[in-house]
Scaffold this motif. Structure first.
Motif, mmCIF file in Angstrom:
data_model
loop_
_atom_site.group_PDB
_atom_site.id
_atom_site.type_symbol
_atom_site.label_atom_id
_atom_site.label_comp_id
_atom_site.label_asym_id
_atom_site.label_seq_id
_atom_site.Cartn_x
_atom_site.Cartn_y
_atom_site.Cartn_z
ATOM 1 N N PHE A 57 32.480 105.780 41.503
ATOM 2 C CA PHE A 57 31.615 104.602 41.422
ATOM 3 C C PHE A 57 30.387 104.882 40.559
ATOM 4 C CE2 PHE A 57 27.982 102.162 43.023
ATOM 5 C CZ PHE A 57 28.462 100.869 42.847
ATOM 6 N N VAL A 58 29.741 106.021 40.780
ATOM 7 C CA VAL A 58 28.533 106.359 40.022
ATOM 8 C C VAL A 58 28.839 106.539 38.547
ATOM 9 C CG1 VAL A 58 26.754 108.149 39.708
ATOM 10 C CG2 VAL A 58 27.355 107.364 42.009
ATOM 11 N N SER A 59 30.013 107.073 38.236
ATOM 12 C CA SER A 59 30.350 107.346 36.837
ATOM 13 C C SER A 59 30.683 106.088 36.039
ATOM 14 C CB SER A 59 31.526 108.327 36.768
ATOM 15 O OG SER A 59 32.697 107.745 37.313
ATOM 16 N N VAL A 60 31.022 104.983 36.721
ATOM 17 C CA VAL A 60 31.418 103.784 35.981
ATOM 18 C C VAL A 60 30.479 102.598 36.191
ATOM 19 C CG1 VAL A 60 33.848 104.464 36.041
ATOM 20 C CG2 VAL A 60 32.948 102.948 37.827
ATOM 21 N N VAL A 61 29.552 102.701 37.135
ATOM 22 C CA VAL A 61 28.737 101.536 37.468
ATOM 23 C C VAL A 61 27.837 101.119 36.299
ATOM 24 C CG1 VAL A 61 26.810 102.859 38.464
ATOM 25 C CG2 VAL A 61 27.284 100.520 39.271
ATOM 26 N N ASP A 62 27.465 102.072 35.436
ATOM 27 C CA ASP A 62 26.637 101.740 34.281
ATOM 28 C C ASP A 62 27.452 101.211 33.109
ATOM 29 O OD1 ASP A 62 24.339 102.544 35.593
ATOM 30 O OD2 ASP A 62 24.477 104.611 34.844
ATOM 31 N N LEU A 63 28.778 101.283 33.212
ATOM 32 C CA LEU A 63 29.632 100.904 32.103
ATOM 33 C C LEU A 63 30.313 99.557 32.289
ATOM 34 C CD1 LEU A 63 31.364 104.379 31.558
ATOM 35 C CD2 LEU A 63 29.310 103.488 30.433
ATOM 36 N N MET A 64 30.214 99.001 33.509
ATOM 37 C CA MET A 64 30.929 97.755 33.797
ATOM 38 C C MET A 64 30.202 97.004 34.902
ATOM 39 S SD MET A 64 34.251 99.345 35.826
ATOM 40 C CE MET A 64 34.733 100.307 34.388
ATOM 41 N N PRO A 65 30.526 95.743 35.111
ATOM 42 C CA PRO A 65 29.903 94.979 36.202
ATOM 43 C C PRO A 65 30.173 95.623 37.560
ATOM 44 C CG PRO A 65 31.014 93.512 34.674
ATOM 45 C CD PRO A 65 31.402 94.907 34.285
#
Length: 207
Positions: A57-65
């Protein structure tokens, strides 16, 4: 109608009726939740998948909604839940298929779900018993045997002392373990203190 897989046993947990003079002092089986925590480390497995989920979650939360980030993390939650459920089912099956018996002469362990076997351990062959007591009252009693007797660690697992590959049969995760340990200690002490008379068959030389 319910079916008892061990209905052929003349006495639950024993392959045959105890001989005359032998008395059953206690019978019990592992607590399934304690066995799940101790033998297959279900809480550690759950924690591992929780860490994986958070990391994803932390690794993708800045890349997508946010909703897509949660969706991307969901497979780890599902995989972790399925894995933990399988481990719990394994522990329940092991607990239900196990019966530990203490008599005034021996410790008997009927173990195994797929391959059922019974270990008969006379008190005269037990060198010591070690109790690992938990805060909830459950515990494991590990038995150290005398002489060259050996059991397969893999065949006896999880009914062995963990991380001791010189196999020590163990009554794993039993409720009220302190009381069971007292029963075992008293029975073993009484049995071992009985004098044993053995016949000497060697001829006596004539004077």
């Amino acid at each position: 109608m319910p079916h008892d897989d061990f209905a052929v046993e003349p006495v639950p947990g024993l392959p045959e009726r105890p001989p005359e003079g032998e008395v059953i002092l206690w019978q019990g089986r592992p607590h399934w939740w304690a066995l799940a925590k101790s033998s297959v480390s279900v809480l550690w497995v759950a924690g591992y998948f929780a860490v994986l989920t958070i990391w994803r979650f932390v690794s993708v939360v800045d890349l997508m909604p946010l909703d897509l980030a949660i969706a991307a993390s969901l497979p780890f939650v599902i995989l972790g839940a399925v894995t933990c459920a399988l481990l719990v089912v394994f522990a329940v099956i092991q607990a239900r298929s196990t019966m530990y018996t203490l008599t005034n002469r021996r410790v008997a362990m009927r173990i195994g779900a797929a391959l059922t076997m019974t270990l008969n351990l006379p008190y005269t062959k037990i060198d010591s018993a070690d109790l690992d007591l938990r805060k909830d009252g459950t515990g494991t009693i590990a038995l150290t045997l005398q002489g060259p007797v050996r059991f397969s660690y893999l065949l006896c697992w999880p009914h062995v002392r963990p991380w001791h590959f010189h196999t020590q049969p163990a009554l794993r995760c039993i409720p009220d373990a302190a009381n069971v340990a007292r029963i075992l200690a008293d029975a073993a002490e009484a049995r071992v203190s009985i004098p044993r008379v053995e016949r000497d068959l060697k001829p006596i030389a004539a004077e």
